[in-house]
Structures are given as structure tokens and as C-alpha cells.
Design an enzyme around this catalytic site. Structure first.
Site, PDB file in Angstrom:
ATOM      1  N   ALA A 160     -48.296  15.030 141.128  1.00  0.00           N
ATOM      2  CA  ALA A 160     -49.090  15.860 142.034  1.00  0.00           C
ATOM      3  C   ALA A 160     -48.196  16.621 143.000  1.00  0.00           C
ATOM      4  O   ALA A 160     -48.422  17.806 143.281  1.00  0.00           O
ATOM      5  CB  ALA A 160     -50.077  14.978 142.796  1.00  0.00           C
TER       6      ALA A 160
ATOM      7  N   GLU B 272     -44.434   8.143 136.105  1.00  0.00           N
ATOM      8  CA  GLU B 272     -45.431   7.290 136.773  1.00  0.00           C
ATOM      9  C   GLU B 272     -46.702   7.150 135.927  1.00  0.00           C
ATOM     10  O   GLU B 272     -47.724   6.701 136.425  1.00  0.00           O
ATOM     11  CB  GLU B 272     -45.749   7.844 138.172  1.00  0.00           C
ATOM     12  CG  GLU B 272     -44.588   7.639 139.133  1.00  0.00           C
ATOM     13  CD  GLU B 272     -44.838   8.151 140.537  1.00  0.00           C
ATOM     14  OE1 GLU B 272     -44.237   7.613 141.473  1.00  0.00           O
ATOM     15  OE2 GLU B 272     -45.631   9.102 140.700  1.00  0.00           O
TER      16      GLU B 272
ATOM     17  N   ASP C 162     -39.305  15.864 144.552  1.00  0.00           N
ATOM     18  CA  ASP C 162     -40.461  16.539 143.928  1.00  0.00           C
ATOM     19  C   ASP C 162     -40.547  17.996 144.386  1.00  0.00           C
ATOM     20  O   ASP C 162     -40.906  18.882 143.604  1.00  0.00           O
ATOM     21  CB  ASP C 162     -41.759  15.804 144.276  1.00  0.00           C
ATOM     22  CG  ASP C 162     -41.729  14.365 143.793  1.00  0.00           C
ATOM     23  OD1 ASP C 162     -41.092  14.096 142.751  1.00  0.00           O
ATOM     24  OD2 ASP C 162     -42.324  13.503 144.462  1.00  0.00           O
TER      25      ASP C 162
HETATM   26  O1  RIB Z   1     -41.417  11.063 145.154  1.00  0.00           O
HETATM   27  C1  RIB Z   1     -42.242  10.711 146.227  1.00  0.00           C
HETATM   28  C2  RIB Z   1     -43.501  10.117 145.711  1.00  0.00           C
HETATM   29  O2  RIB Z   1     -43.213   8.905 145.054  1.00  0.00           O
HETATM   30  C3  RIB Z   1     -44.519   9.767 146.759  1.00  0.00           C
HETATM   31  O3  RIB Z   1     -45.419  10.804 147.009  1.00  0.00           O
HETATM   32  C4  RIB Z   1     -45.176   8.520 146.203  1.00  0.00           C
HETATM   33  O4  RIB Z   1     -46.521   8.692 145.957  1.00  0.00           O
HETATM   34  C5  RIB Z   1     -44.392   8.171 144.943  1.00  0.00           C
HETATM   35  O5  RIB Z   1     -45.010   8.606 143.820  1.00  0.00           O
END
Ligand code: RIB
Length: 308
Positions: free
Chosen positions: A41, A138, A251
Site C-alpha cells: 500500500a 508481505e 517504500d
Molecule cells: O515498510 C514500512 C511498512 O512495513 C509499514 O508501513 C508497516 O506496515 C510494514 O509493512
């Protein structure tokens, strides 16, 4: 659509701590913030805020967090047709940020564990229209592999960010990806090689490039970022910024890099932008909350370092 992100979503529960508690100890943290997170996300939101059209393929639970997560995707202009619901808890991530801006994260995958290869098959026609598939770890590995295979079948390049690190990730699957973006720890986990120095990082990256992955991009934290590709190589220093919270910076980097790739920018240019965008994100608290839109980012870049 420009980018299909096939990946996770989480609710980030961030405590700003003065230190970690000892076993059996209760301590008070001065501050707390809740926000939308999850590596998939986050990458989707970063790319969308910069102007990419993003299709999200993900699963939420049937709890109090689910509707908010979908609303957040929509508020960022992300296509949620394939954000599906599954019984049980949504993904959640308790996060602890210390006074030096370092973070520790626990993930409870929840509904993300239910994203299946069949969910990938169901979105094949839409994904085939995209210019890039973006993946992380994930969600179940078999779903990641189904998405890599889909990309190859329909001719859409695949970017894999192998986070969090997994010892089970299949080397053969990695070498099918067009862009592989680990940090130095994830690269060491996959190759079994040391990545302490830049020379060691280069040697480990070379193994994957030789085995078929055309672009290895290694994020190196304070040491910047290193790219080794069949078309060239580049080492960029960390972009100067004063960090307050580094959560989600990786991210931010991938979302921005993906955005520039689908705009047709060459890899070095996309890397420079992503390096700066990640630096901008660490100057603010939170994960997605710290991601600038295109206008805010351009304004920040235009300011001199001394003005920031
Ligand atoms: O990379 C950071 C993210 O790792 C966080 O937003 C947390 O939700 C985990 O997925």
C-alpha cells in the site's frame, strides 16, 4: 493503468518511544500515531501521489480497519476494484520509533495471508494493460511467484522488493524479475554472501545479474543506493535531509522509482528522484503520512538545503 501493485496493506500503530521496555516492564511513550501502511500500500500511495495511475491488488479483513484502508486508497486515486475482503483481521503493524528516528516493526499479516494465486489470475487482463508490476513479500510467496509468472506471460516488467527478508525466497524466481530491489541485508539473505562493504554488495549483485536479473538496485540506508544493471551501474550517496522518522522510507523510494520508470525515465534518473523522495519522507513522521505529492516534492527540491 500505469502500475499494478500486488501486495499488502496494514494499519500502522506507531508509538514514539524513549527506549524499548525490558521484559515485564511497562513504560510510557510520549506520543502515538495511527495511519495506513503496509509495504504494498505504501508503494502504491507514493506512486499515486506523484501522478501514476495505480491498480491495487490486495486483501483487507472484515474488521473496523478495512473500510478505512479502502477509503484511503480511493482518496489517493488508486483503483480498488481488486481490493478484496476476507474474514478475520486486517493486517496490522505495531511500530516503535526511537528518538534517533530508528524504527522496529512487528507485522501481523492477517488478511494479507489470504491473497492467493487465484486472486492474481482474476486480475490478469487488467495487469496486462499496465506498464509495471510491483511486488513485496508481505503476501504468500506462491502469490508473489504467480504474479512474476503473470508478468512474464503478458510481457509486463516486474519489480520485486524482497521485504521483509525471507530465507525461503526462490533464487530462480528472483532472476525472472526485471528489477530486484533489496536492501543490503535482504541481498545477503538471498545470496548467502557478505554485503558489509560496497565491493561486497557489488559482488553479490553481480551474481544475480549474471543469473538473469537485468537490474539490481540495493538500498544502503546511510550509504545511499547502488544499481548494477546490464546497461550500467551507479552509486548514489544518501540525499541530505534531517530525519525524524525513517519508517516507510524504503517504500517511498520504490513508489517514486516505479513512477519514474513508467514515465519512461532511464534508471539513473529514476534512482536520483527516488533517493531524494525517500529523503523527503524521513523529514516527517509516519509512513504514508510522510509521502509528498508531486507539487510538495518539487517545492522541497527547489529549496536549498540550508532553507530546509
Ligand atoms: O515498510 C514500512 C511498512 O512495513 C509499514 O508501513 C508497516 O506496515 C510494514 O509493512
Amino acid at each position: 493503468m500505469d502500475i499494478a501493485v500486488i501486495g499488502s496493506n496494514m494499519v500502522d500503530l506507531i508509538s514514539y518511544i524513549t527506549r524499548m521496555p525490558q521484559e515485564g516492564e511497562t513504560i510510557e511513550a510520549p506520543d502515538f500515531s495511527m495511519g495506513c501502511g503496509g509495504k504494498g500500500a505504501n508503494q502504491a500511495v507514493a506512486a499515486a501521489r506523484l501522478g501514476s495511475q495505480v491498480l491495487m491488488v490486495s486483501r483487507v479483513g472484515d474488521d473496523m480497519f478495512a473500510a478505512n484502508t479502502v477509503r484511503n486508497f480511493e482518496a489517493n486515486g488508486i483503483d480498488t476494484t481488486h481490493v478484496l475482503s476476507t474474514p478475520g483481521t486486517s493486517g496490522v503493524a505495531p511500530i516503535f520509533v526511537d528518538p534517533d528516528s530508528h524504527n522496529s516493526i512487528i507485522i501481523v499479516k492477517g488478511a494479507n495471508n489470504a491473497l492467493s494465486p487465484a486472486d492474481v489470475d482474476a486480475v490478469a487482463d487488467e495487469v496486462a494493460q499496465c506498464r509495471l508490476i510491483v511486488l513485496q513479500l508481505e503476501i504468500p510467496l506462491e502469490t508473489v511467484y504467480a504474479a512474476i509468472d503473470l508478468g512474464r506471460r503478458v510481457g509486463v516488467p516486474v519489480l520485486l522488493n524482497p521485504a521483509p527478508a525471507s530465507t525461503e525466497l526462490d533464487f530462480a524466481q528472483v532472476t525472472k524479475c526485471d528489477y530486484f530491489v533489496p536492501n543490503e541485508t535482504e541481498l545477503a539473505t538471498l545470496t548467502g554472501l557478505p554485503t558489509g562493504s560496497i565491493e561486497e554488495v557489488r559482488a553479490a549483485a553481480q551474481v544475480l545479474v549474471d543469473r538473469g536479473c537485468p537490474n539490481l538496485i540495493v538500498t544502503l540506508g546511510k550509504r545511499g543506493v547502488f544499481w548494477l544493471g546490464t546497461e550500467g551501474e551507479l552509486l548514489l550517496d544518501e540525499y541530505p535531509a534531517t530525519p525524524v522518522d525513517t519508517t516507510g522510507a524504503g517504500d517511498a523510494f520504490i513508489g517514486c522509482f516505479s513512477h519514474h520508470l513508467v514515465q519512461g525515465d532511464p534508471v539513473p534518473e529514476a534512482l536520483r528522484a527516488a533517493n531524494a523522495y525517500a529523503a523527503n519522507s524521513v523529514t516527517k513522521r509516519g509512513t504514508q503520512k510522510s509521502y509528498a505529492d508531486a507539487e510538495e516534492f518539487a517545492h522541497w527540491l527547489a529549496q536549498g538545503e540550508s532553507e530546509r
